[in-house]
Design a protein around this motif. Structure first.
Motif, PDB file in Angstrom:
ATOM      1  N   ALA A 298       0.842  -1.194   0.000  1.00 20.58           N
ATOM      2  CA  ALA A 298       0.000   0.000   0.000  1.00 20.58           C
ATOM      3  C   ALA A 298       0.878   1.244   0.000  1.00 20.58           C
ATOM      4  CB  ALA A 298      -0.911  -0.009   1.225  1.00 20.58           C
ATOM      5  N   VAL A 299       0.735   2.075  -1.036  1.00 19.39           N
ATOM      6  CA  VAL A 299       1.564   3.270  -1.205  1.00 19.39           C
ATOM      7  C   VAL A 299       0.678   4.507  -1.131  1.00 19.39           C
ATOM      8  CG1 VAL A 299       3.201   4.471  -2.696  1.00 19.39           C
ATOM      9  CG2 VAL A 299       3.144   1.963  -2.678  1.00 19.39           C
ATOM     10  N   LYS A 300       0.953   5.364  -0.162  1.00 18.03           N
ATOM     11  CA  LYS A 300       0.191   6.609  -0.027  1.00 18.03           C
ATOM     12  C   LYS A 300       0.803   7.664  -0.935  1.00 18.03           C
ATOM     13  CE  LYS A 300      -1.374  10.113   3.259  1.00 18.03           C
ATOM     14  NZ  LYS A 300      -1.419  10.553   4.675  1.00 18.03           N
ATOM     15  N   VAL A 301       0.007   8.143  -1.910  1.00 13.47           N
ATOM     16  CA  VAL A 301       0.514   9.136  -2.851  1.00 13.47           C
ATOM     17  C   VAL A 301      -0.246  10.461  -2.778  1.00 13.47           C
ATOM     18  CG1 VAL A 301       1.392   7.404  -4.463  1.00 13.47           C
ATOM     19  CG2 VAL A 301      -0.940   8.273  -4.737  1.00 13.47           C
ATOM     20  N   PHE A 302      -1.339  10.531  -1.999  1.00 15.49           N
ATOM     21  CA  PHE A 302      -2.126  11.755  -1.885  1.00 15.49           C
ATOM     22  C   PHE A 302      -1.930  12.395  -0.519  1.00 15.49           C
ATOM     23  CE2 PHE A 302      -4.491   9.465  -5.189  1.00 15.49           C
ATOM     24  CZ  PHE A 302      -4.633  10.468  -6.140  1.00 15.49           C
ATOM     25  N   ASP A 303      -1.832  13.733  -0.502  1.00 17.67           N
ATOM     26  CA  ASP A 303      -1.699  14.435   0.773  1.00 17.67           C
ATOM     27  C   ASP A 303      -3.078  14.609   1.409  1.00 17.67           C
ATOM     28  OD1 ASP A 303      -2.978  16.589  -0.448  1.00 17.67           O
ATOM     29  OD2 ASP A 303      -1.186  17.830  -0.595  1.00 17.67           O
ATOM     30  N   GLU A 304      -3.124  15.311   2.543  1.00 14.35           N
ATOM     31  CA  GLU A 304      -4.382  15.447   3.276  1.00 14.35           C
ATOM     32  C   GLU A 304      -5.422  16.267   2.513  1.00 14.35           C
ATOM     33  OE1 GLU A 304      -3.523  19.219   6.194  1.00 14.35           O
ATOM     34  OE2 GLU A 304      -2.661  17.296   6.774  1.00 14.35           O
ATOM     35  N   ASN A 305      -4.990  17.003   1.488  1.00 11.78           N
ATOM     36  CA  ASN A 305      -5.916  17.747   0.640  1.00 11.78           C
ATOM     37  C   ASN A 305      -6.315  16.975  -0.613  1.00 11.78           C
ATOM     38  OD1 ASN A 305      -5.837  20.049   2.366  1.00 11.78           O
ATOM     39  ND2 ASN A 305      -3.909  20.681   1.420  1.00 11.78           N
ATOM     40  N   GLY A 306      -5.884  15.720  -0.694  1.00  5.40           N
ATOM     41  CA  GLY A 306      -6.234  14.902  -1.851  1.00  5.40           C
ATOM     42  C   GLY A 306      -5.460  15.220  -3.101  1.00  5.40           C
ATOM     43  N   MET A 307      -4.214  15.710  -2.960  1.00  7.01           N
ATOM     44  CA  MET A 307      -3.398  16.072  -4.108  1.00  7.01           C
ATOM     45  C   MET A 307      -2.131  15.227  -4.157  1.00  7.01           C
ATOM     46  SD  MET A 307      -5.266  18.441  -5.454  1.00  7.01           S
ATOM     47  CE  MET A 307      -4.119  18.885  -6.777  1.00  7.01           C
ATOM     48  N   THR A 308      -1.719  14.909  -5.370  1.00  9.40           N
ATOM     49  CA  THR A 308      -0.427  14.271  -5.598  1.00  9.40           C
ATOM     50  C   THR A 308       0.248  15.009  -6.753  1.00  9.40           C
ATOM     51  OG1 THR A 308       0.732  12.155  -5.900  1.00  9.40           O
ATOM     52  CG2 THR A 308      -1.253  12.523  -7.238  1.00  9.40           C
ATOM     53  N   SER A 309       1.459  14.583  -7.113  1.00  7.83           N
ATOM     54  CA  SER A 309       2.204  15.308  -8.145  1.00  7.83           C
ATOM     55  C   SER A 309       3.042  14.348  -8.966  1.00  7.83           C
ATOM     56  CB  SER A 309       3.112  16.364  -7.502  1.00  7.83           C
ATOM     57  OG  SER A 309       4.053  15.755  -6.630  1.00  7.83           O
ATOM     58  N   SER A 310       3.577  14.871 -10.067  1.00  9.84           N
ATOM     59  CA  SER A 310       4.392  14.045 -10.959  1.00  9.84           C
ATOM     60  C   SER A 310       5.562  13.416 -10.233  1.00  9.84           C
ATOM     61  CB  SER A 310       4.905  14.894 -12.125  1.00  9.84           C
ATOM     62  OG  SER A 310       3.863  15.355 -12.943  1.00  9.84           O
ATOM     63  N   ASP A 311       6.275  14.212  -9.418  1.00 11.88           N
ATOM     64  CA  ASP A 311       7.470  13.667  -8.753  1.00 11.88           C
ATOM     65  C   ASP A 311       7.107  12.574  -7.760  1.00 11.88           C
ATOM     66  OD1 ASP A 311       8.134  15.063  -5.713  1.00 11.88           O
ATOM     67  OD2 ASP A 311       6.589  16.005  -6.918  1.00 11.88           O
ATOM     68  N   ILE A 312       5.994  12.738  -7.027  1.00 12.66           N
ATOM     69  CA  ILE A 312       5.576  11.715  -6.066  1.00 12.66           C
ATOM     70  C   ILE A 312       5.235  10.418  -6.785  1.00 12.66           C
ATOM     71  CG2 ILE A 312       3.768  11.080  -4.426  1.00 12.66           C
ATOM     72  CD1 ILE A 312       3.647  14.050  -3.628  1.00 12.66           C
ATOM     73  N   LEU A 313       4.505  10.508  -7.880  1.00 11.38           N
ATOM     74  CA  LEU A 313       4.119   9.305  -8.618  1.00 11.38           C
ATOM     75  C   LEU A 313       5.326   8.650  -9.278  1.00 11.38           C
ATOM     76  CD1 LEU A 313       0.782  10.595 -10.167  1.00 11.38           C
ATOM     77  CD2 LEU A 313       1.047   8.928  -8.316  1.00 11.38           C
ATOM     78  N   MET A 314       6.241   9.442  -9.821  1.00 12.29           N
ATOM     79  CA  MET A 314       7.445   8.863 -10.424  1.00 12.29           C
ATOM     80  C   MET A 314       8.321   8.198  -9.368  1.00 12.29           C
ATOM     81  SD  MET A 314       8.587  11.410 -13.543  1.00 12.29           S
ATOM     82  CE  MET A 314       8.678  12.906 -12.582  1.00 12.29           C
ATOM     83  N   ASP A 315       8.463   8.833  -8.206  1.00  8.51           N
ATOM     84  CA  ASP A 315       9.218   8.219  -7.108  1.00  8.51           C
ATOM     85  C   ASP A 315       8.567   6.906  -6.670  1.00  8.51           C
ATOM     86  OD1 ASP A 315      11.219  10.127  -6.940  1.00  8.51           O
ATOM     87  OD2 ASP A 315      10.177  11.343  -5.453  1.00  8.51           O
ATOM     88  N   SER A 316       7.230   6.886  -6.629  1.00 11.90           N
ATOM     89  CA  SER A 316       6.506   5.687  -6.201  1.00 11.90           C
ATOM     90  C   SER A 316       6.696   4.546  -7.186  1.00 11.90           C
ATOM     91  CB  SER A 316       5.017   6.006  -6.031  1.00 11.90           C
ATOM     92  OG  SER A 316       4.813   6.973  -5.024  1.00 11.90           O
ATOM     93  N   ILE A 317       6.679   4.867  -8.484  1.00  9.09           N
ATOM     94  CA  ILE A 317       6.922   3.832  -9.497  1.00  9.09           C
ATOM     95  C   ILE A 317       8.318   3.255  -9.332  1.00  9.09           C
ATOM     96  CG2 ILE A 317       7.303   3.488 -11.978  1.00  9.09           C
ATOM     97  CD1 ILE A 317       4.921   5.373 -12.458  1.00  9.09           C
ATOM     98  N   GLN A 318       9.287   4.130  -9.122  1.00 11.87           N
ATOM     99  CA  GLN A 318      10.655   3.659  -8.921  1.00 11.87           C
ATOM    100  C   GLN A 318      10.760   2.791  -7.669  1.00 11.87           C
ATOM    101  OE1 GLN A 318      14.098   6.337  -7.705  1.00 11.87           O
ATOM    102  NE2 GLN A 318      14.537   6.089  -9.890  1.00 11.87           N
ATOM    103  N   TYR A 319      10.084   3.201  -6.599  1.00  8.09           N
ATOM    104  CA  TYR A 319      10.095   2.426  -5.354  1.00  8.09           C
ATOM    105  C   TYR A 319       9.483   1.048  -5.579  1.00  8.09           C
ATOM    106  CZ  TYR A 319       9.135   1.111  -0.502  1.00  8.09           C
ATOM    107  OH  TYR A 319       9.084   0.435   0.700  1.00  8.09           O
ATOM    108  N   ALA A 320       8.355   0.996  -6.289  1.00  5.51           N
ATOM    109  CA  ALA A 320       7.691  -0.276  -6.544  1.00  5.51           C
ATOM    110  C   ALA A 320       8.565  -1.196  -7.384  1.00  5.51           C
ATOM    111  CB  ALA A 320       6.343  -0.034  -7.229  1.00  5.51           C
ATOM    112  N   VAL A 321       9.174  -0.662  -8.434  1.00 10.24           N
ATOM    113  CA  VAL A 321      10.048  -1.467  -9.288  1.00 10.24           C
ATOM    114  C   VAL A 321      11.229  -2.007  -8.487  1.00 10.24           C
ATOM    115  CG1 VAL A 321      11.616  -1.401 -11.264  1.00 10.24           C
ATOM    116  CG2 VAL A 321       9.373  -0.300 -11.423  1.00 10.24           C
ATOM    117  N   ASN A 322      11.828  -1.146  -7.660  1.00  8.95           N
ATOM    118  CA  ASN A 322      12.970  -1.568  -6.848  1.00  8.95           C
ATOM    119  C   ASN A 322      12.580  -2.574  -5.772  1.00  8.95           C
ATOM    120  OD1 ASN A 322      14.602   0.128  -8.335  1.00  8.95           O
ATOM    121  ND2 ASN A 322      14.592   1.774  -6.838  1.00  8.95           N
TER     122      ASN A 322
END
Length: 430
Positions: A298-322
């Protein structure tokens, strides 16, 4: 290297505090007009530096200008007469290794008294551009052409008066922090015209505001706990995971992409429900209950306002692949251009990761991004009786039930069909 004269002094007060900061390797440029020292240190934080400070210290104000000054010399003058320590890191990047400051610790008699200056929770500062698109204030993303050098990067930073916050590699993207005197739009034009730059993009922001809020009771009622352990893990990128479910057998692990190292939570409950479906612990109406579970990251990508960003999603993809994940589920999307996120999606696909994405809930003959990408599997929803749901976008590779009962309530959407399809794929692959 030429060192310009230092003309900075500390003042007790100033009526119009302002400051600009740029860091390039071990050199810094700072202009301050009566700004509180706390604000100056916050500028370092915005540029990726962890700042720890003894809360008992009294901090003054800063007035003056430093140009091409060694970072350590600048810090020494800013925090005097207090003590300090600095840590550095080397970051490999497509154009060469970057030497960056990583931590500043400011203290009096005891270094152990220093505490993190700003709470760790990251809330995105999102603004809306003239064209209606949303992005993170004061940041752009830049990719360089093959064969570019460190000098190409440094030349661009000088034009932007910017600082590299992060290198996301792969796909080889530089996240650059700007000062307030240069807009994102202006910075984009400068970067696009710079020799060596392949592409530039705002750090785009994406919202989950249209996804349902799912109240979580923590009772575990109706959850299938008799699942045999599976092999293929699914990374669920969403609003997080309620701690009441974090210790269950089908949760392989959790990761807060906004603040790595923090305990995960789930402000909306949506991510928890999606994770339960992806694991097989909850089965949408009309689908067969499985006997094999799919471990979920389970990867949390949204902040408390319900927003995420390109860098957060790209970092998450890299984390998942690794992490050795073979399947990713994204139960959200946008009709806007996703910029460099498409590069990251294609990279994950090239590494053998299958990405399932909800097609959207607007009943359109199209799909949201990145479901529309050829590198992903777009998932539409049926009504639980085998018919395409009226709300489902129909540009989809697969359709499955998007109706699920949980804690006595019924929820529906392609955001619940997508994790079900990810589950079926993962368990069929075992």
């Amino acid at each position: 290297m030429k060192i310009f004269p230092i003309i900075g002094i500390l003042l007790a007060a100033c009526s119009t505090p302002a400051a600009m900061l740029r860091i390039e390797g071990d050199q810094a440029w700072l202009k301050a007009e009566g700004a509180p020292l706390s604000k100056i240190l916050h500028l370092f934080e915005e540029r990726g530096v962890e700042v720890l400070i003894d809360p008992a210290l009294e901090l003054g104000r800063v007035d003056g200008e430093w140009e091409n000054t060694p970072v350590e010399r600048l810090i020494d003058q800013l925090v005097s007469p207090n003590s300090y320590s600095i840590q550095w890191k080397q970051v490999n990047s497509p154009v060469g290794a970057l030497y960056q400051i990583s931590t500043i610790r400011v203290f009096g008699d005891q270094a152990a008294a220093a505490r993190r200056m700003t709470p760790p929770a990251r809330v995105l500062d999102v603004v809306e551009g003239a064209d209606g698109s949303k992005y993170v204030r004061g940041e752009i993303l830049v990719g360089f052409k093959a064969g570019s050098t460190l000098e190409d990067l440094h030349a661009l930073l000088r034009k932007l008066n910017g600082t590299v916050i992060e290198v996301i590699d792969p796909p080889g993207i530089y996240r650059i922090r700007l000062n307030d005197d240069l807009s994102v739009e202006e910075a984009m034009k400068i970067a696009a015209a710079h020799e060596g730059v392949d592409a530039a993009d705002p750090n785009r922001a994406f919202s989950n505001k249209n996804l349902p809020v799912v109240p979580i009771s923590g009772t575990h009622a109706g959850i299938n706990l008799g699942l045999a352990p599976g092999e293929t893990a699914i990374a669920v990128f969403d609003s997080g995971l309620d701690p009441a479910y974090a210790d269950m057998d089908f949760i392989r692990g959790t990761y807060d992409a906004l603040n790595p190292g923090s305990e995960i939570d789930d402000p909306t409950g949506h991510g928890t429900l999606v994770s339960l479906i992806a694991s097989g612990a909850l089965t949408p109406l009309g689908e067969e209950t499985g006997s094999t579970g799919a471990p979920v990251l389970a990867v949390k990508v949204f902040d408390e306002n319900g927003m995420t960003s390109s860098d957060i999603l790209m970092d998450s993809i890299q984390y998942a692949v690794n992490s050795g994940v073979e399947v990713i589920n994204l139960s959200f999307g946008t009709y806007e251009d996703i910029g460099f996120l498409e590069n990251a999606v294609q990279y994950a696909a090239s590494q053998g990761v299958t990405i399932f994405v909800a097609s959207g809930n607007d009943g359109l003959a199209t799909a949201v991004n990145p479901a529309a990408s050829p590198a992903t599997v777009s998932v539409g929803a049926t009504d639980g009786q085998g018919h395409v749901a009226s709300y489902s976008n129909t540009e989809a590779d697969i359709f499955t039930s998007g109706t699920v009962e949980f804690d006595g309530k019924t929820y529906y959407g392609t955001s619940f069909a997508s994790p079900r399809t990810a589950y079926e794929y993962a368990t069929d692959s075992d």
